[in-house]
Design a protein around this motif. Sequence first.
Motif, mmCIF file in Angstrom:
data_model
loop_
_atom_site.group_PDB
_atom_site.id
_atom_site.type_symbol
_atom_site.label_atom_id
_atom_site.label_comp_id
_atom_site.label_asym_id
_atom_site.label_seq_id
_atom_site.Cartn_x
_atom_site.Cartn_y
_atom_site.Cartn_z
ATOM 1 N N SER A 409 0.809 -1.226 0.000
ATOM 2 C CA SER A 409 0.000 0.000 0.000
ATOM 3 C C SER A 409 0.843 1.277 0.000
ATOM 4 N N GLY A 410 1.953 1.248 -0.682
ATOM 5 C CA GLY A 410 2.757 2.457 -0.855
ATOM 6 C C GLY A 410 3.441 2.942 0.418
ATOM 7 N N ARG A 411 3.829 2.013 1.294
ATOM 8 C CA ARG A 411 4.598 2.439 2.470
ATOM 9 C C ARG A 411 5.953 2.957 1.994
ATOM 10 N N ASP A 412 6.493 3.918 2.742
ATOM 11 C CA ASP A 412 7.763 4.446 2.222
ATOM 12 C C ASP A 412 8.948 3.586 2.663
ATOM 13 N N HIS A 413 10.057 3.865 2.015
ATOM 14 C CA HIS A 413 11.282 3.108 2.177
ATOM 15 C C HIS A 413 11.682 2.983 3.651
ATOM 16 N N SER A 414 11.627 4.100 4.384
ATOM 17 C CA SER A 414 12.130 4.070 5.766
ATOM 18 C C SER A 414 11.214 3.247 6.675
ATOM 19 N N THR A 415 9.895 3.255 6.405
ATOM 20 C CA THR A 415 8.983 2.429 7.218
ATOM 21 C C THR A 415 9.330 0.955 7.046
ATOM 22 N N VAL A 416 9.559 0.584 5.804
ATOM 23 C CA VAL A 416 9.868 -0.826 5.519
ATOM 24 C C VAL A 416 11.205 -1.205 6.145
ATOM 25 N N LEU A 417 12.174 -0.319 6.004
ATOM 26 C CA LEU A 417 13.496 -0.570 6.567
ATOM 27 C C LEU A 417 13.375 -0.757 8.092
ATOM 28 N N HIS A 418 12.579 0.074 8.702
ATOM 29 C CA HIS A 418 12.388 0.023 10.152
ATOM 30 C C HIS A 418 11.778 -1.345 10.553
ATOM 31 N N ALA A 419 10.761 -1.745 9.806
ATOM 32 C CA ALA A 419 10.114 -3.037 10.099
ATOM 33 C C ALA A 419 11.128 -4.174 9.950
ATOM 34 N N TYR A 420 11.910 -4.111 8.903
ATOM 35 C CA TYR A 420 12.927 -5.148 8.656
ATOM 36 C C TYR A 420 13.916 -5.205 9.830
ATOM 37 N N GLN A 421 14.385 -4.022 10.242
ATOM 38 C CA GLN A 421 15.376 -3.990 11.330
ATOM 39 C C GLN A 421 14.777 -4.512 12.630
ATOM 40 N N ASN A 422 13.508 -4.185 12.838
ATOM 41 C CA ASN A 422 12.803 -4.696 14.018
ATOM 42 C C ASN A 422 12.827 -6.214 14.065
ATOM 43 N N VAL A 423 12.468 -6.817 12.937
ATOM 44 C CA VAL A 423 12.436 -8.285 12.865
ATOM 45 C C VAL A 423 13.843 -8.835 13.084
ATOM 46 N N ALA A 424 14.818 -8.232 12.404
ATOM 47 C CA ALA A 424 16.195 -8.745 12.490
ATOM 48 C C ALA A 424 16.686 -8.711 13.932
ATOM 49 N N SER A 425 16.406 -7.638 14.657
ATOM 50 C CA SER A 425 16.920 -7.604 16.040
ATOM 51 C C SER A 425 16.109 -8.516 16.950
ATOM 52 N N LYS A 426 14.810 -8.622 16.683
ATOM 53 C CA LYS A 426 13.992 -9.511 17.512
ATOM 54 C C LYS A 426 14.442 -10.976 17.342
ATOM 55 N N LEU A 427 14.834 -11.291 16.127
ATOM 56 C CA LEU A 427 15.267 -12.669 15.854
ATOM 57 C C LEU A 427 16.460 -13.056 16.715
ATOM 58 N N LYS A 428 17.316 -12.060 16.992
ATOM 59 C CA LYS A 428 18.536 -12.351 17.749
ATOM 60 C C LYS A 428 18.233 -12.700 19.199
ATOM 61 N N VAL A 429 17.123 -12.167 19.720
ATOM 62 C CA VAL A 429 16.872 -12.363 21.160
ATOM 63 C C VAL A 429 15.654 -13.236 21.469
ATOM 64 N N ASP A 430 14.842 -13.500 20.467
ATOM 65 C CA ASP A 430 13.579 -14.203 20.747
ATOM 66 C C ASP A 430 13.523 -15.532 19.982
ATOM 67 N N PRO A 431 13.914 -16.619 20.665
ATOM 68 C CA PRO A 431 13.963 -17.917 19.967
ATOM 69 C C PRO A 431 12.596 -18.362 19.446
ATOM 70 N N THR A 432 11.519 -17.987 20.145
ATOM 71 C CA THR A 432 10.187 -18.408 19.675
ATOM 72 C C THR A 432 9.864 -17.738 18.344
ATOM 73 N N PHE A 433 10.191 -16.453 18.298
ATOM 74 C CA PHE A 433 9.965 -15.722 17.058
ATOM 75 C C PHE A 433 10.856 -16.277 15.936
ATOM 76 N N GLN A 434 12.071 -16.610 16.304
ATOM 77 C CA GLN A 434 12.999 -17.165 15.314
ATOM 78 C C GLN A 434 12.431 -18.465 14.728
ATOM 79 N N LYS A 435 11.853 -19.268 15.627
ATOM 80 C CA LYS A 435 11.277 -20.522 15.187
ATOM 81 C C LYS A 435 10.111 -20.276 14.237
ATOM 82 N N GLU A 436 9.328 -19.258 14.605
ATOM 83 C CA GLU A 436 8.161 -18.937 13.774
ATOM 84 C C GLU A 436 8.606 -18.528 12.359
ATOM 85 N N VAL A 437 9.640 -17.708 12.306
ATOM 86 C CA VAL A 437 10.133 -17.261 10.993
ATOM 87 C C VAL A 437 10.734 -18.450 10.223
ATOM 88 N N ASP A 438 11.504 -19.264 10.945
ATOM 89 C CA ASP A 438 12.099 -20.439 10.287
ATOM 90 C C ASP A 438 11.022 -21.358 9.731
#
Length: 450
Positions: A409-438
């Motif tokens: 829906s036309g989200r801008d570049h920085s919003t998407v980047l922010h969401a990506y970084q959020n996931v990447a850092s959460k993956l490092k500390v949250d094994p349940t989330f990591q499992k979900e993504v895997d």
Amino acid sequence: MSSRTAKVEEIWEAAKGALQVQVNKANYETWLKDTKGLNYEGNRFVVGTPSAFASEWLGKRLQSLVEKTLISIIGHQVEVTFQVCPRGEAYSHVAAPYGPVSEKGSFPLRLNPKYTFDSFVVGRCNRFAYATAIGVAEEPGRKYNPLFIHGGPGLGKTHLACAIGNAAIDNGFRVLYASTEQFTNEFINAIKEKRMEDFREKFRNVDILLLDDINFISGKPQTQEVLFHTFNELHNANRQVVITSDTPPRKLASLESRLGSRFEWGVIASIHFPDYETRLAILHAKAQQLSMPFDDEVFELLARKCKKTIRQLEGTLNHLCANSELLGKSPDQELAEKTLRELNGEGSAPKTLDSESLIIAVARQFNISPESIKSRKRDQRTTRARQISIYLLREKSNVSFQTIGDMLSGRDHSTVLHAYQNVASKLKVDPTFQKEVDNTWRELQSPGSP
Ligand code: ADP
Ligand code: MG
């Protein structure tokens, strides 16, 4: 030792070498080390083992791996049978289990024991062929003569023909099974060695002749001629002839018409590819023989995915067992998916998905619509699915943040980047989330995903 025997042994020694690096040491030493190459005719390869137990173990656990290995050496499809042959015995004297490669008048005790009516699963696809086969085994030469069974490769023609043979042998009939290739070769050798009388006697002195893969005879007028006479003599004497073919008689290329019309005298039964329910039933039956526990999900996955031949269905199950055995993992859905990927030649390389398919697949995982992921909805489930989509689109499909934003829906570049970084850092500390993504990623790669 004949050169033929030597060749079989050489091929098997090469296969053993290749197998040694594929199975663990204990399995190799226990099950494979003392085996021998016994016979190799047509596409059948017979391996001699020291005991019935070893034959059974190898058949259950390593059949598909052994076949794959042999195919890579021989260069074409082979079907492997394991047969007891105690150490020290003269291997070259062991007859093939598929019929009397025999001296005059000797008949095998059984044909391939795997192929019986009991182990043949009946469905709409093969009911008629099965019923006529039973009729033939009970009253050979009386009911359906000849019985012509046709169907695509790997759909059970040989199984059914041998089931007739095994049942008829049990009923005291003299049965001769021969592939058409074997028939042709024996005919050629008989001419060369001036033993036509022996040849005639062998093929005519039976109650049931099972001739497999008649399509092999196309373009061989002399063999057709001799088969025509063999057929007439057997038929006139009310002896049963069963023929299998991958095409109906009329479509057999260059088959002499008089031979073709003979085949149409009796009953023509076709075998089709089984529907989903029959595929499930076949898997259940094969699994019982393997005595390995499988979840229903695994059966359902294989029944959905294996849509070529029953041989493929069975081979995949065997391969799954071999993987389970070799990797020491239970034969669960994850291993079944890996096995399917391997057999599809996809190895473990990740499948690249186009962005649209990836979003559809993630949405399916979260039980929401792909439109929700693209929308501005902010409930917890949708947000999580969107975040995972963004992460996977970037990480696995290498799509730019700008393009991802455009899709969502036309989200801008920085919003998407922010969401990506959020996931990447959460993956490092949250094994349940990591499992979900895997899990999501694994599911996306499974053969059933879009
Ligand atoms: P074809 O001769 O038609 O190429 P096969 O008879 O060799 O096929 O069958 C291939 C494999 O599939 C065999 O292992 C056979 O036991 C199995 N198979 C085929 N049809 C059935 C069935 N209806 N029930 C159980 N197993 C089957
Ligand atoms: Mg066959």
